[in-house]
Design a protein around this motif. Structure first.
Motif, PDB file in Angstrom:
ATOM      1  N   HIS A  37       0.897  -1.166  -0.023  1.00  0.00           N
ATOM      2  CA  HIS A  37      -0.090  -0.062   0.026  1.00  0.00           C
ATOM      3  C   HIS A  37       0.919   1.253   0.036  1.00  0.00           C
ATOM      4  CE1 HIS A  37      -3.333  -2.632   1.259  1.00  0.00           C
ATOM      5  NE2 HIS A  37      -4.280  -1.938   0.586  1.00  0.00           N
ATOM      6  N   GLY A  38       2.206   1.063   0.012  1.00  0.00           N
ATOM      7  CA  GLY A  38       2.952   2.402   0.138  1.00  0.00           C
ATOM      8  C   GLY A  38       2.977   3.164   1.516  1.00  0.00           C
ATOM      9  N   ALA A  39       3.010   4.676   1.116  1.00  0.00           N
ATOM     10  CA  ALA A  39       2.791   5.718   2.062  1.00  0.00           C
ATOM     11  C   ALA A  39       2.711   6.954   1.278  1.00  0.00           C
ATOM     12  CB  ALA A  39       4.125   5.764   2.946  1.00  0.00           C
ATOM     13  N   VAL A  40       1.963   7.784   2.243  1.00  0.00           N
ATOM     14  CA  VAL A  40       1.705   9.194   1.653  1.00  0.00           C
ATOM     15  C   VAL A  40       2.632   9.956   2.636  1.00  0.00           C
ATOM     16  CG1 VAL A  40       0.002  11.136   1.551  1.00  0.00           C
ATOM     17  CG2 VAL A  40      -0.601   8.777   1.120  1.00  0.00           C
ATOM     18  N   ALA A  48      -8.782   5.842   3.155  1.00  0.00           N
ATOM     19  CA  ALA A  48      -9.025   5.891   1.717  1.00  0.00           C
ATOM     20  C   ALA A  48      -8.069   5.145   1.193  1.00  0.00           C
ATOM     21  CB  ALA A  48      -9.269   7.192   1.272  1.00  0.00           C
ATOM     22  N   LEU A  49      -6.775   5.259   1.428  1.00  0.00           N
ATOM     23  CA  LEU A  49      -5.776   4.485   0.559  1.00  0.00           C
ATOM     24  C   LEU A  49      -5.137   3.282   1.160  1.00  0.00           C
ATOM     25  CD1 LEU A  49      -3.932   7.812  -0.483  1.00  0.00           C
ATOM     26  CD2 LEU A  49      -5.846   6.714  -1.613  1.00  0.00           C
ATOM     27  N   GLY A  50      -5.347   3.067   2.593  1.00  0.00           N
ATOM     28  CA  GLY A  50      -4.799   2.195   3.148  1.00  0.00           C
ATOM     29  C   GLY A  50      -3.261   2.046   3.266  1.00  0.00           C
ATOM     30  N   ALA A  51      -2.534   3.337   2.705  1.00  0.00           N
ATOM     31  CA  ALA A  51      -1.201   3.739   3.014  1.00  0.00           C
ATOM     32  C   ALA A  51      -0.794   4.086   4.279  1.00  0.00           C
ATOM     33  CB  ALA A  51      -0.934   4.725   1.946  1.00  0.00           C
ATOM     34  N   ALA A  83      11.236   3.184   7.036  1.00  0.00           N
ATOM     35  CA  ALA A  83      10.105   2.382   7.073  1.00  0.00           C
ATOM     36  C   ALA A  83       9.931   1.404   5.922  1.00  0.00           C
ATOM     37  CB  ALA A  83       8.780   3.330   6.755  1.00  0.00           C
ATOM     38  N   ARG A  84      11.058   1.451   5.089  1.00  0.00           N
ATOM     39  CA  ARG A  84      11.202   0.665   4.075  1.00  0.00           C
ATOM     40  C   ARG A  84      10.071   0.596   2.951  1.00  0.00           C
ATOM     41  NH1 ARG A  84      16.541  -0.582   4.227  1.00  0.00           N
ATOM     42  NH2 ARG A  84      17.142  -1.303   6.443  1.00  0.00           N
ATOM     43  N   VAL A  85       9.762   1.753   2.820  1.00  0.00           N
ATOM     44  CA  VAL A  85       8.671   1.964   1.769  1.00  0.00           C
ATOM     45  C   VAL A  85       9.450   2.201   0.443  1.00  0.00           C
ATOM     46  CG1 VAL A  85       6.957   3.591   0.960  1.00  0.00           C
ATOM     47  CG2 VAL A  85       7.286   3.070   3.404  1.00  0.00           C
ATOM     48  N   ALA A  86       9.104   1.434  -0.895  1.00  0.00           N
ATOM     49  CA  ALA A  86       9.632   1.588  -1.946  1.00  0.00           C
ATOM     50  C   ALA A  86       9.552   2.712  -2.581  1.00  0.00           C
ATOM     51  CB  ALA A  86       9.141   0.692  -2.772  1.00  0.00           C
ATOM     52  N   ARG A 116       6.217   3.781  -4.325  1.00  0.00           N
ATOM     53  CA  ARG A 116       5.033   3.811  -3.303  1.00  0.00           C
ATOM     54  C   ARG A 116       4.821   4.740  -2.880  1.00  0.00           C
ATOM     55  NH1 ARG A 116       1.990   0.446  -6.003  1.00  0.00           N
ATOM     56  NH2 ARG A 116       0.700   0.450  -4.349  1.00  0.00           N
ATOM     57  N   ILE A 117       5.687   5.711  -2.940  1.00  0.00           N
ATOM     58  CA  ILE A 117       5.515   7.020  -1.722  1.00  0.00           C
ATOM     59  C   ILE A 117       4.783   8.031  -2.743  1.00  0.00           C
ATOM     60  CG2 ILE A 117       6.667   9.114  -0.924  1.00  0.00           C
ATOM     61  CD1 ILE A 117       9.214   7.027  -0.396  1.00  0.00           C
TER      62      ILE A 117
END
Length: 275
Positions: free
Chosen positions: A77-80, A103-106, A143-146, A149-150
């Motif tokens: 789900h990535g991150a905002v 809304a996004l699950g991110a 956080a190891r977010v690709a 995916r940001i």
């Protein structure tokens, strides 16, 4: 008794001196007008999502930056990354963070600029950019977010930080919420009598940069915004590359927008342009 011409000249000189005095005062207090931080002692609200975690990281110059992190439903789900507006501190964006997470699950990362909340230092345009870059690095390194995916999200003044990041860092999409074309252009709306385009040192020139943002762009703005005119987002949308989406909110002002007013359109836009 002075002649009428001499009286006119005297008044002209007095008006010129008064005008120059106003210009000088504006120049000295520019940063106080631009940045309106609340310290943690002044206001520190509880998060609206009980999964929220406090985090800290350093900007490139060593300034301590404070943030709040809501983990994603799952890594895919990535991150905002949310860059705040000019007032308050990150705790005033708890609802925005909760709406985006719902809304996004991110995951959602809020952070404060220098001088805001619990962050050290004093706010400047360069400091905002550095804090945003540090927040981005925390997402990728800790956080190891690709990177792809940001989602970079900027609210009002924060649009400047988000746009700057979008020109330099890999990301999934850029989201701008009632963002201005440039700070001098926004100031001109409030101070039409001042030479703000040449006077202001703080620029946040989003219109000049947005054409260099390579990923999808989503904009939302209320038609009744009295702080940042609605047509600023129209201009940004026109200058942005495809794919892009502009959500017009009839009658909405410059305040916290209800998530349901724009997040369904954002979800659809992101699904249509998956990385």
């Amino acid at each position: 008794m002075p002649s009428p011409l001499r009286r006119v000249r005297r008044w002209a000189v007095l008006l010129l001196v008064a005008y120059l005095g106003i210009v000088v005062v504006f120049w000295f207090i520019e940063r106080q007008l631009v940045f309106r931080p609340s310290s943690a002692e002044e206001a520190w609200l509880k998060p609206e999502d009980d999964r929220t975690q406090d985090v800290q990281f350093d900007s490139a110059d060593g300034t301590k930056i404070f943030g709040r992190w809501i983990p994603p439903e799952s890594p895919q789900h990535g991150a905002v990354l949310v860059a705040n507006g000019n007032g308050g501190n990150l705790t005033h964006r708890g609802r925005l963070a909760a709406d985006l997470r719902r809304a996004l699950g991110a995951g959602v990362l809020l952070f404060d600029y220098p001088g805001y909340g619990k962050s050290a230092g004093k706010p400047t345009e360069e400091g905002c950019y550095a804090a945003g870059d540090a927040a981005y690095r925390w997402l990728t390194d800790e956080a190891r977010v690709a990177p792809n995916r940001i989602i970079l999200c900027g609210e009002s003044l924060g649009g400047g930080t988000a746009v700057e990041l979008a020109t330099k860092r890999e990301h999934r999409a850029l989201v701008l919420i009632y963002t201005f074309t440039s700070l001098p252009a926004a100031a001109k709306h409030h101070f039409p009598f001042l030479p703000v385009h040449t006077l202001m040192r703080t620029r946040f020139d989003n219109l000049a940069k947005i054409g260099r943002c390579p990923r999808p762009v989503f904009l939302v703005h209320g038609t009744a915004d009295s702080v940042v005119p609605f047509d600023h987002s129209e201009q940004l949308s026109a200058a942005a590359n495809e794919p892009k989406c502009f959500v017009r909110l009839e009658g909405a002002g410059h305040s916290v927008l209800p998530g349901e007013s724009y997040t369904p359109a954002l979800v659809n836009f992101l699904h249509a342009h998956a990385p």
